[in-house]
Scaffold this motif. Structure first.
Motif, PDB file in Angstrom:
ATOM      1  N   UNK A  52       0.830  -1.206   0.000  1.00 16.92           N
ATOM      2  CA  UNK A  52       0.000   0.000   0.000  1.00 16.92           C
ATOM      3  C   UNK A  52       0.870   1.265   0.000  1.00 16.92           C
ATOM      4  N   UNK A  53       1.935   1.335   0.836  1.00 19.37           N
ATOM      5  CA  UNK A  53       2.828   2.497   0.726  1.00 19.37           C
ATOM      6  C   UNK A  53       3.501   2.618  -0.634  1.00 19.37           C
ATOM      7  N   UNK A  54       3.873   1.483  -1.234  1.00 19.77           N
ATOM      8  CA  UNK A  54       4.486   1.537  -2.571  1.00 19.77           C
ATOM      9  C   UNK A  54       3.502   2.123  -3.568  1.00 19.77           C
ATOM     10  N   UNK A  55       2.262   1.670  -3.495  1.00 18.15           N
ATOM     11  CA  UNK A  55       1.270   2.170  -4.452  1.00 18.15           C
ATOM     12  C   UNK A  55       1.052   3.672  -4.268  1.00 18.15           C
ATOM     13  N   UNK A  56       1.105   4.132  -3.010  1.00 16.31           N
ATOM     14  CA  UNK A  56       0.937   5.574  -2.772  1.00 16.31           C
ATOM     15  C   UNK A  56       2.129   6.343  -3.328  1.00 16.31           C
ATOM     16  N   UNK A  57       3.334   5.814  -3.123  1.00 16.87           N
ATOM     17  CA  UNK A  57       4.522   6.462  -3.659  1.00 16.87           C
ATOM     18  C   UNK A  57       4.453   6.551  -5.184  1.00 16.87           C
ATOM     19  N   UNK A  58       4.077   5.450  -5.822  1.00 16.21           N
ATOM     20  CA  UNK A  58       3.986   5.449  -7.286  1.00 16.21           C
ATOM     21  C   UNK A  58       2.909   6.415  -7.755  1.00 16.21           C
ATOM     22  N   UNK A  59       1.804   6.488  -7.013  1.00 18.54           N
ATOM     23  CA  UNK A  59       0.744   7.426  -7.406  1.00 18.54           C
ATOM     24  C   UNK A  59       1.234   8.866  -7.300  1.00 18.54           C
ATOM     25  N   UNK A  60       2.118   9.145  -6.333  1.00 20.52           N
ATOM     26  CA  UNK A  60       2.703  10.489  -6.232  1.00 20.52           C
ATOM     27  C   UNK A  60       3.578  10.789  -7.435  1.00 20.52           C
ATOM     28  N   UNK A  61       4.353   9.801  -7.863  1.00 20.38           N
ATOM     29  CA  UNK A  61       5.167   9.969  -9.064  1.00 20.38           C
ATOM     30  C   UNK A  61       4.273  10.222 -10.276  1.00 20.38           C
ATOM     31  N   UNK A  62       3.183   9.479 -10.362  1.00 21.19           N
ATOM     32  CA  UNK A  62       2.289   9.659 -11.506  1.00 21.19           C
ATOM     33  C   UNK A  62       1.629  11.029 -11.501  1.00 21.19           C
ATOM     34  N   UNK A  63       1.207  11.473 -10.310  1.00 21.24           N
ATOM     35  CA  UNK A  63       0.599  12.797 -10.207  1.00 21.24           C
ATOM     36  C   UNK A  63       1.612  13.883 -10.563  1.00 21.24           C
ATOM     37  N   UNK A  64       2.853  13.713 -10.127  1.00 20.56           N
ATOM     38  CA  UNK A  64       3.902  14.671 -10.456  1.00 20.56           C
ATOM     39  C   UNK A  64       4.164  14.700 -11.955  1.00 20.56           C
ATOM     40  N   UNK A  65       4.160  13.518 -12.567  1.00 19.65           N
ATOM     41  CA  UNK A  65       4.363  13.438 -14.015  1.00 19.65           C
ATOM     42  C   UNK A  65       3.240  14.148 -14.763  1.00 19.65           C
ATOM     43  N   UNK A  66       2.021  13.990 -14.270  1.00 21.33           N
ATOM     44  CA  UNK A  66       0.876  14.641 -14.915  1.00 21.33           C
ATOM     45  C   UNK A  66       0.993  16.168 -14.788  1.00 21.33           C
ATOM     46  N   UNK A  67       1.423  16.647 -13.607  1.00 24.34           N
ATOM     47  CA  UNK A  67       1.579  18.093 -13.436  1.00 24.34           C
ATOM     48  C   UNK A  67       2.674  18.640 -14.359  1.00 24.34           C
ATOM     49  N   UNK A  68       3.771  17.904 -14.464  1.00 21.19           N
ATOM     50  CA  UNK A  68       4.858  18.328 -15.347  1.00 21.19           C
ATOM     51  C   UNK A  68       4.372  18.384 -16.793  1.00 21.19           C
ATOM     52  N   UNK A  69       3.549  17.406 -17.185  1.00 21.45           N
ATOM     53  CA  UNK A  69       2.995  17.418 -18.542  1.00 21.45           C
ATOM     54  C   UNK A  69       2.170  18.670 -18.771  1.00 21.45           C
ATOM     55  N   UNK A  70       1.291  18.981 -17.801  1.00 23.52           N
ATOM     56  CA  UNK A  70       0.420  20.147 -17.954  1.00 23.52           C
ATOM     57  C   UNK A  70       1.229  21.444 -18.019  1.00 23.52           C
ATOM     58  N   UNK A  71       2.245  21.547 -17.148  1.00 20.52           N
ATOM     59  CA  UNK A  71       3.065  22.764 -17.141  1.00 20.52           C
ATOM     60  C   UNK A  71       3.885  22.893 -18.427  1.00 20.52           C
ATOM     61  N   UNK A  72       4.374  21.761 -18.941  1.00 24.47           N
ATOM     62  CA  UNK A  72       5.139  21.795 -20.191  1.00 24.47           C
ATOM     63  C   UNK A  72       4.243  22.185 -21.355  1.00 24.47           C
ATOM     64  N   UNK A  73       3.039  21.622 -21.376  1.00 27.60           N
ATOM     65  CA  UNK A  73       2.093  21.970 -22.442  1.00 27.60           C
ATOM     66  C   UNK A  73       1.759  23.458 -22.381  1.00 27.60           C
ATOM     67  N   UNK A  74       1.591  23.983 -21.152  1.00 24.37           N
ATOM     68  CA  UNK A  74       1.322  25.419 -21.015  1.00 24.37           C
ATOM     69  C   UNK A  74       2.494  26.256 -21.488  1.00 24.37           C
ATOM     70  N   UNK A  75       3.696  25.810 -21.165  1.00 25.27           N
ATOM     71  CA  UNK A  75       4.893  26.535 -21.598  1.00 25.27           C
ATOM     72  C   UNK A  75       4.981  26.573 -23.121  1.00 25.27           C
ATOM     73  N   UNK A  76       4.607  25.484 -23.765  1.00 22.00           N
ATOM     74  CA  UNK A  76       4.685  25.400 -25.227  1.00 22.00           C
ATOM     75  C   UNK A  76       3.455  26.010 -25.900  1.00 22.00           C
ATOM     76  N   UNK A  77       2.464  26.333 -25.102  1.00 20.23           N
ATOM     77  CA  UNK A  77       1.252  26.903 -25.678  1.00 20.23           C
ATOM     78  C   UNK A  77       0.451  25.888 -26.453  1.00 20.23           C
ATOM     79  N   UNK A  78       0.509  24.634 -26.021  1.00 15.38           N
ATOM     80  CA  UNK A  78      -0.189  23.564 -26.727  1.00 15.38           C
ATOM     81  C   UNK A  78      -1.168  22.871 -25.779  1.00 15.38           C
ATOM     82  N   UNK A  79      -2.137  22.212 -26.374  1.00 18.62           N
ATOM     83  CA  UNK A  79      -3.044  21.361 -25.603  1.00 18.62           C
ATOM     84  C   UNK A  79      -2.797  19.929 -26.055  1.00 18.62           C
ATOM     85  N   UNK A  80      -2.060  19.204 -25.242  1.00 16.60           N
ATOM     86  CA  UNK A  80      -1.684  17.842 -25.584  1.00 16.60           C
ATOM     87  C   UNK A  80      -2.242  16.883 -24.540  1.00 16.60           C
ATOM     88  N   UNK A  81      -2.886  15.822 -25.005  1.00 12.80           N
ATOM     89  CA  UNK A  81      -3.472  14.862 -24.072  1.00 12.80           C
ATOM     90  C   UNK A  81      -2.362  14.090 -23.354  1.00 12.80           C
TER      91      UNK A  81
END
Length: 309
Positions: A52-81
């Motif tokens: 259960x702690x491993x799954x929470x840690x991995x979910x944090x990594x996934x959430x961080x990856x999603x935020x980085x994607x959104x911020x990168x897309x904003x920086x590039x001025x694109x809407x990418x899924x």
């Protein structure tokens, strides 16, 4: 005293269990029994304290990856899924990596937002037995050269690129072969888990890329070789009394062996194939993982090694 430098911090079982989220264990005894691999001694307590702690840690990594994607897309001025977050799970035959992968699939899918989690095993990318025979590789099954690595890399690349549908082959442990004309369809999951013996290997010679290059997080399930060898033999004996009794089983010819002969045959397979593959190809990839699960001889997790950030 000179201390060996390591990229990991090791956390013992007791300390790791304190990191368990306050969220109650979402799995029941029946669900854990369903997910438990043959020979595993997984209990509900270990799910709560370790996985259960491993799954929470991995979910944090996934959430961080999603935020980085959104911020990168904003920086590039694109809407990418967003594309799927890909997890690699590696380790020896009989060490419990399949159980780990199934547990992560169940637990990750129950975090906030109920992400869709798919699981692919690299067994489906083994060459069919007829092709292995043609190449003289039947006694190397499980070694890197026994896999269609190009097809595996193509499939995971397509998933990682956001393809709407990706078909992957199906492997039967009963017939010990690829199932003709049968496919699993992966449809843009939030998370994809790729489980297999050699998934953490670097690119082969002359190759520019390996499937490990596509992973966002990686797990290696570890134990002493002597313990894994014994687990493999125990599993072989259990299968001899179970699945091998099926006339359709590739190993049906071993169904009537007495215990001594069956044990000797299992030891022979380990010493000729699985042991050398572990030493030559699998253990050397352990240091490439983000997280290492270290098991004791009783199959329980003793400690967790986490790569330093």
């Amino acid at each position: 005293m000179v201390h060996q430098q390591t990229p990991f911090v090791e956390i013992d079982r007791v300390a790791w269990s304190r990191l368990a989220p306050t969220t109650p264990n979402p799995l029941t005894e029946r669900e854990v029994a369903r997910l438990r691999g043959l020979g595993d001694r997984l209990e509900l307590r270990e799910v709560a304290e370790v996985y259960l702690p491993i799954s929470r840690l991995v979910s944090l990594y996934q959430e961080s990856s999603r935020r980085l994607h959104d911020e990168t897309a904003g920086f590039l001025g694109e809407r990418v899924q967003p594309v799927p977050f890909v997890i690699g799970v590696a380790g020896s035959v009989a060490v419990g990596k399949s159980t780990t992968a199934r547990l992560l699939q169940e637990l990750l899918g129950r975090w906030e937002g109920s992400p869709r989690v798919d699981l692919v095993t690299t067994d489906g990318f083994l060459f069919p037995n007829a092709e292995l025979e043609r190449r003289g590789l039947m006694q190397r099954k499980g070694f890197p050269e026994a896999y269609d690595r190009r097809a595996l890399l193509t499939a995971i690349s397509q998933v990682k690129s956001g393809a709407e549908e990706v078909e992957v082959p199906v492997y039967s442990h009963l017939t010990y072969d690829i199932v003709p004309d049968e496919r699993i369809v992966i449809r843009r999951p939030d998370i994809l888990i790729v489980e297999g013996l050699n998934v953490l290997q670097p690119p082969a010679s002359k190759a520019h890329m390996a499937v490990s290059d596509l992973f966002d997080f990686t797990v290696y399930v570890d134990a002493r070789t002597a313990a894994i060898r014994e687990w493999y033999v125990e599993r072989f004996l259990a299968l001899q009394q179970g699945a091998f009794q099926d006339p359709e089983s590739y190993f049906h010819r071993f169904a009537d062996l007495d215990e001594q002969a069956a044990r000797a045959h299992a030891v022979g397979i380990w010493d000729a194939i699985n042991g050398p593959n572990l030493a030559e190809n699998i253990v050397p990839t352990r240091s490439r993982a983000d997280l290492v699960l270290r098991k004791d001889a009783d199959h329980t997790v003793r400690s967790v090694l986490l790569r330093k950030i």
